[in-house]
Design a protein around this motif. Structure first.
Motif, short mmCIF file in Angstrom:
data_model
loop_
_atom_site.label_atom_id
_atom_site.label_comp_id
_atom_site.label_asym_id
_atom_site.label_seq_id
_atom_site.Cartn_x
_atom_site.Cartn_y
_atom_site.Cartn_z
N UNK A 1 26.65 1.92 14.52
CA UNK A 1 26.92 3.14 15.26
C UNK A 1 25.62 3.78 15.74
N UNK A 2 24.56 3.65 14.96
CA UNK A 2 23.28 4.26 15.33
C UNK A 2 22.76 3.74 16.67
N UNK A 3 23.21 2.56 17.08
CA UNK A 3 22.75 1.98 18.33
C UNK A 3 23.64 2.34 19.52
N UNK A 4 24.75 3.03 19.25
CA UNK A 4 25.69 3.37 20.32
C UNK A 4 25.12 4.56 21.11
N UNK A 5 25.00 4.44 22.44
CA UNK A 5 24.36 5.50 23.22
C UNK A 5 25.31 6.59 23.70
N UNK A 6 26.61 6.35 23.61
CA UNK A 6 27.56 7.28 24.22
C UNK A 6 28.19 8.25 23.24
N UNK A 7 29.23 8.91 23.71
CA UNK A 7 29.99 9.83 22.86
C UNK A 7 30.88 9.04 21.91
N UNK A 8 31.47 9.75 20.96
CA UNK A 8 32.21 9.09 19.87
C UNK A 8 33.70 8.95 20.21
N UNK A 9 33.99 8.07 21.16
CA UNK A 9 35.36 7.83 21.60
C UNK A 9 35.79 6.42 21.20
N UNK A 10 36.98 6.03 21.63
CA UNK A 10 37.49 4.69 21.35
C UNK A 10 36.57 3.60 21.93
N UNK A 11 35.74 3.97 22.91
CA UNK A 11 34.86 2.99 23.54
C UNK A 11 33.85 2.40 22.57
N UNK A 12 33.59 3.10 21.46
CA UNK A 12 32.68 2.59 20.44
C UNK A 12 33.14 1.21 19.96
N UNK A 13 34.47 1.00 19.93
CA UNK A 13 35.01 -0.22 19.33
C UNK A 13 35.43 -1.27 20.35
N UNK A 14 35.07 -1.06 21.61
CA UNK A 14 35.40 -2.08 22.61
C UNK A 14 34.73 -3.41 22.25
#
Length: 208
Positions: A64-77
Motif C-alpha cells: 500500500x505504501x507504493x500506491x500513489x492514489x486515493x484509497x478506493x477499490x482501484x488499490x486492488x485492481x
C-alpha cells in the motif's frame, strides 16, 4: 438508553461547518486545524478471516505504501483472487470498526460518551434540491444511530462540537479519515483491531 442522532434545525450553523459541508459533495475534509490524522482502512474478509490490505496486495508483490492514489477499490485492481473476497466497503466503516473508533474517541475526550457531536450525509447521497441532511447527538449514541439506518450509509462527516476531532468517510473511497490530537491518532495506529495507516490527505494526494 441509547437514542439515534436527531435532525439538526435548518438554521443550525453546525459549529461553523454548514457551508463547507454543503459544498463538499462526497464529504468534508478539513484543511488543517488538527495536530494529526490517519486513515482506517475498511476491512477485507476471506470468509471469516479478516485480511489487512497489505496482506491482500502481497499476493501480487505490492505494498500500500507504493500506491500513489486515493484509497478506493482501484488499490486492488489486477490483484489475483480479490473477486472472491468480501470488501472493502465503499463509503462506510463496518460496525465492528466503527465501535472501535467510537471507543477511542470516547476515551480521548473529557466528556466521554456524552461528547456532543454533529453529523452530515454527503450531499451526493441526497436527492437533488434537498437540504443538507445534518444531525446532532451524543458520541455514545453513534452505534445506535448506525443501527437505525438500513437504507443509508453512516454520515460521511461527523465531528465533536468542540472541534477536537473530525471523521470523514468520503463517498468514493474505501477508508475513513480521522483528524484529531496526537494521542488519538497514535492510539488508532496502535490498535491491532484496526487496519490504520498514515497516508496523505485527499487534497494532498490529488494535488501531488
Amino acid at each position: 438508553m441509547s437514542t439515534p442522532w436527531t435532525p439538526a434545525a435548518g438554521d443550525d450553523p453546525l459549529d461553523g461547518l454548514r457551508a463547507a459541508l454543503t459544498g463538499a459533495l462526497c464529504g468534508y475534509e478539513p484543511d488543517g486545524g488538527y495536530e494529526d490524522h490517519c486513515w482506517i482502512l475498511h476491512p477485507v474478509h476471506d470468509g471469516p478471516v479478516r485480511l489487512r490490505w497489505d496482506e491482500v496486495l502481497a499476493r501480487t508483490g505490492r505494498r500500500l505504501a507504493d500506491w500513489p492514489g486515493t484509497l478506493s477499490y482501484l488499490v486492488f485492481e489486477d490483484v489475483a483472487g480479490t473477486d472472491e473476497l468480501d470488501g472493502p466497503d465503499p463509503a462506510e466503516l463496518d460496525r465492528a470498526c466503527l465501535a472501535r473508533l467510537v471507543d477511542h474517541l470516547t476515551r480521548n475526550g473529557p466528556q466521554g460518551p456524552d461528547t456532543p457531536c454533529g453529523a452530515a450525509q454527503a450531499p451526493v447521497a441526497t436527492l437533488p434540491g434537498t437540504s443538507l441532511d445534518a444531525r446532532r447527538g451524543r458520541l455514545g449514541d453513534a452505534l445506535a444511530h448506525h443501527d437505525t439506518m438500513p437504507d443509508l450509509r453512516f454520515p460521511a462527516t461527523w465531528w465533536a462540537a468542540d472541534g477536537s476531532w473530525l471523521v470523514l468517510t468520503d463517498w468514493d473511497l474505501s477508508a475513513t479519515e480521522v483528524f484529531g490530537d496526537a494521542a488519538l491518532i497514535a492510539g488508532l495506529l496502535a490498535d491491532p483491531e484496526l487496519d490504520a495507516v498514515r497516508r496523505p490527505t485527499i487534497a494532498e494526494t490529488l494535488c501531488g
